[in-house]
Design a protein around this motif. Structure first.
Motif, mmCIF file in Angstrom:
data_model
loop_
_atom_site.group_PDB
_atom_site.id
_atom_site.type_symbol
_atom_site.label_atom_id
_atom_site.label_comp_id
_atom_site.label_asym_id
_atom_site.label_seq_id
_atom_site.Cartn_x
_atom_site.Cartn_y
_atom_site.Cartn_z
ATOM 1 N N ASP A 178 -11.688 -20.394 16.362
ATOM 2 C CA ASP A 178 -11.323 -19.911 15.026
ATOM 3 C C ASP A 178 -9.871 -19.472 14.831
ATOM 4 N N GLY A 179 -8.946 -20.173 15.481
ATOM 5 C CA GLY A 179 -7.526 -19.864 15.297
ATOM 6 C C GLY A 179 -7.077 -20.040 13.852
ATOM 7 N N GLU A 180 -7.677 -21.003 13.147
ATOM 8 C CA GLU A 180 -7.263 -21.301 11.766
ATOM 9 C C GLU A 180 -7.543 -20.160 10.787
ATOM 10 N N GLU A 181 -8.461 -19.266 11.169
ATOM 11 C CA GLU A 181 -8.763 -18.146 10.264
ATOM 12 C C GLU A 181 -8.281 -16.815 10.834
ATOM 13 N N SER A 182 -7.587 -16.865 11.980
ATOM 14 C CA SER A 182 -7.136 -15.625 12.622
ATOM 15 C C SER A 182 -5.736 -15.262 12.152
ATOM 16 N N ILE A 183 -5.506 -13.982 11.903
ATOM 17 C CA ILE A 183 -4.156 -13.556 11.512
ATOM 18 C C ILE A 183 -3.453 -12.925 12.706
ATOM 19 N N LYS A 184 -2.121 -12.995 12.684
ATOM 20 C CA LYS A 184 -1.333 -12.416 13.766
ATOM 21 C C LYS A 184 -1.272 -10.898 13.591
ATOM 22 N N PRO A 185 -1.018 -10.158 14.672
ATOM 23 C CA PRO A 185 -0.940 -8.693 14.568
ATOM 24 C C PRO A 185 0.066 -8.218 13.520
ATOM 25 N N SER A 186 1.177 -8.947 13.331
ATOM 26 C CA SER A 186 2.168 -8.506 12.337
ATOM 27 C C SER A 186 1.593 -8.610 10.915
ATOM 28 N N LYS A 187 0.836 -9.686 10.667
ATOM 29 C CA LYS A 187 0.186 -9.861 9.349
ATOM 30 C C LYS A 187 -0.882 -8.785 9.151
ATOM 31 N N PHE A 188 -1.568 -8.484 10.241
ATOM 32 C CA PHE A 188 -2.621 -7.458 10.177
ATOM 33 C C PHE A 188 -2.010 -6.104 9.808
ATOM 34 N N LYS A 189 -0.865 -5.831 10.394
ATOM 35 C CA LYS A 189 -0.190 -4.561 10.117
ATOM 36 C C LYS A 189 0.190 -4.462 8.629
ATOM 37 N N ALA A 190 0.739 -5.554 8.116
ATOM 38 C CA ALA A 190 1.145 -5.566 6.702
ATOM 39 C C ALA A 190 -0.084 -5.427 5.797
ATOM 40 N N LEU A 191 -1.160 -6.094 6.178
ATOM 41 C CA LEU A 191 -2.397 -6.006 5.390
ATOM 42 C C LEU A 191 -2.913 -4.569 5.353
ATOM 43 N N MET A 192 -2.866 -3.898 6.491
ATOM 44 C CA MET A 192 -3.355 -2.510 6.548
ATOM 45 C C MET A 192 -2.568 -1.618 5.582
ATOM 46 N N ALA A 193 -1.278 -1.872 5.486
ATOM 47 C CA ALA A 193 -0.458 -1.068 4.566
ATOM 48 C C ALA A 193 -0.889 -1.328 3.120
ATOM 49 N N ASP A 194 -1.158 -2.588 2.785
ATOM 50 C CA ASP A 194 -1.616 -2.917 1.429
ATOM 51 C C ASP A 194 -2.998 -2.325 1.144
ATOM 52 N N LEU A 195 -3.858 -2.394 2.169
ATOM 53 C CA LEU A 195 -5.234 -1.900 1.982
ATOM 54 C C LEU A 195 -5.266 -0.400 1.694
ATOM 55 N N LYS A 196 -4.278 0.305 2.251
ATOM 56 C CA LYS A 196 -4.201 1.761 2.006
ATOM 57 C C LYS A 196 -4.098 2.036 0.505
ATOM 58 N N LYS A 197 -3.300 1.199 -0.178
ATOM 59 C CA LYS A 197 -3.092 1.398 -1.623
ATOM 60 C C LYS A 197 -4.387 1.102 -2.380
ATOM 61 N N ILE A 198 -5.051 0.006 -1.995
ATOM 62 C CA ILE A 198 -6.308 -0.352 -2.681
ATOM 63 C C ILE A 198 -7.350 0.743 -2.418
ATOM 64 N N ALA A 199 -7.400 1.208 -1.169
ATOM 65 C CA ALA A 199 -8.385 2.240 -0.807
ATOM 66 C C ALA A 199 -8.208 3.463 -1.707
ATOM 67 N N LYS A 200 -6.960 3.862 -1.892
ATOM 68 C CA LYS A 200 -6.672 5.048 -2.706
ATOM 69 C C LYS A 200 -7.161 4.837 -4.148
ATOM 70 N N ALA A 201 -6.924 3.629 -4.644
ATOM 71 C CA ALA A 201 -7.301 3.329 -6.039
ATOM 72 C C ALA A 201 -8.809 3.391 -6.264
ATOM 73 N N VAL A 202 -9.595 3.162 -5.200
ATOM 74 C CA VAL A 202 -11.054 3.207 -5.369
ATOM 75 C C VAL A 202 -11.649 4.448 -4.679
ATOM 76 N N ASP A 203 -10.785 5.455 -4.523
ATOM 77 C CA ASP A 203 -11.215 6.750 -3.981
ATOM 78 C C ASP A 203 -11.777 6.672 -2.571
ATOM 79 N N ARG A 204 -11.167 5.806 -1.752
ATOM 80 C CA ARG A 204 -11.532 5.745 -0.331
ATOM 81 C C ARG A 204 -10.291 6.096 0.478
ATOM 82 N N GLU A 205 -10.493 6.290 1.763
ATOM 83 C CA GLU A 205 -9.365 6.597 2.653
ATOM 84 C C GLU A 205 -9.227 5.526 3.698
ATOM 85 N N LEU A 206 -8.010 5.389 4.194
ATOM 86 C CA LEU A 206 -7.782 4.441 5.284
ATOM 87 C C LEU A 206 -6.715 4.992 6.208
#
Ligand code: PEP
Ligand code: MN
Length: 337
Positions: free
Chosen positions: A309-337
């Motif tokens: 499943d390499g075609e659907e795997s993201i690199k650690p750098s992409k994962f890091k950037a995603l986590m930063a974005d997810l923090k914003k979405i989490a806040k908007a729906v009253d969740r924490e990350l």
């Protein structure tokens, strides 16, 4: 059927009710809520229709559960279930991100990815040691050795691990080495496997079958819970549709639907749901916005050389950037990350 107990019901009254149910060939599942304690009746409870259960001391009322899945349902348990996995609370306000390679490969690679995903905020490490592959010629996983690599990665990072079981004969191994046992999409209706993992307390991540309806999915969770194991989480991982542009179609509506019908935590796997690494980030954000309690994401430091499943795997750098974005979405729906 649910038996709602009086707030002042004594322990001996509860024992008496359970004994009475046992005499009638039924099992009981006690759920202690904030306001009320209730007993879920397990088995063919039609026998109870002629029994005056409200005559038993300690019983306040007896209610039918209309859903065919009983223990899984919100009717049975109003409060959302929170599962504690080595201090990580799954189903609570804080989102849980499970990340790691599709398959466990070399030890250094596994440990390296574990350190990287942890540094970005993942709290559970994923990795398949036994791989359910479509072709018998594809990499089948490292088996027991793969589980040992996960144990080593947990030792070095402190991250609990989730890994997929394929065979009931491996249960002892998984009880010893894994923190969460994954039942994959292909085994969602392997009833013997469901019954086996249901016999223990070990948390189970149950993935939705490739073409399973919500009803079938919840009934599979019921198989596990009816055997006694209450630590079940549901994982939406995309379903087969007529669309061929991506591997599967992520059923986003399943997230609020499962949350409404069931008290169990809902995890979303955007990797298998799309089969494409560039769709993982947008679908992760959509899943969090739709109310998912967590994500299961495939991360690999060198996806083009991944054994699975390499075609659907993201690199650690992409994962890091995603986590930063997810923090914003989490806040908007009253969740924490
Ligand atoms: C996996 O998570 O490794 C996996 C095989 O997923 P699924 O069962 O959803 O296909
Ligand atoms: Mn995979």
């Amino acid at each position: 059927m649910i038996i709602v107990l009086k707030p002042e019901a004594s322990e001996s009254e509860v024992d008496h009710i359970i004994d009475r149910l046992r005499d009638l060939g039924l099992k009981s599942q006690i759920s202690t809520g904030q306001e009320r304690t209730i007993i879920g009746v397990i088995g063919d409870d039609r026998i109870l229709h002629n029994q005056p259960l409200t005559a038993l001391p300690g019983v306040e009322s007896v209610l039918p559960i209309l859903a065919p899945w009983k223990l899984v349902s919100r009717e049975f348990k109003k409060e959302s279930t929170i599962i504690d996995v080595g201090g990580v609370k799954i189903g609570a306000k804080q989102l849980v991100i499970m990340a790691g390679p599709c398959a466990v490969e070399r030890l250094e690679l596994t440990v390296g990815i574990a350190h990287e995903v942890k540094a970005s905020g993942a709290t559970i490490l994923r990795g398949g040691a036994y791989k359910p592959r479509t072709s018998p010629y594809s990499f089948q996983g490292l088996g027991r050795e793969g589980l040992d690599y996960l144990v080593e990665a947990r030792k070095q990072t402190g991250l609990p691990v989730v890994s997929e079981i394929l065979d009931t004969r491996d249960i002892e191994l998984f009880l010893e080495k894994a923190d969460i046992i994954q039942i994959g999409a292909r085994n969602m209706q392997n009833f013997e496997l469901l019954k086996e993992v249901g016999a223990y307390d070990k948390p189970v991540l149950l993935k939705r079958g490739l073409s399973a309806t919500i009803k079938e999915f919840l009934l599979s969770a019921e198989y596990i819970m009816s055997r006694g194991n209450q630590n079940v989480m549901l994982c939406e991982r995309g379903i087969r549709t007529f669309e061929t542009q991506y591997r599967n179609t992520l059923d986003l509506a399943a997230i609020p639907t499962l949350k409404e019908l069931s008290h169990l935590p809902v995890i979303v796997d955007p990797s298998h749901a799309t089969g494409k690494w560039d769709l993982v980030a947008p679908m992760s954000k959509a899943a969090v916005a739709a109310g998912a309690d967590g994500l299961l994401i495939e991360v690999h430091s060198n996806p083009e050389c991944a054994l699975c499943d390499g075609e659907e795997s993201i690199k650690p750098s992409k994962f890091k950037a995603l986590m930063a974005d997810l923090k914003k979405i989490a806040k908007a729906v009253d969740r924490e990350l």
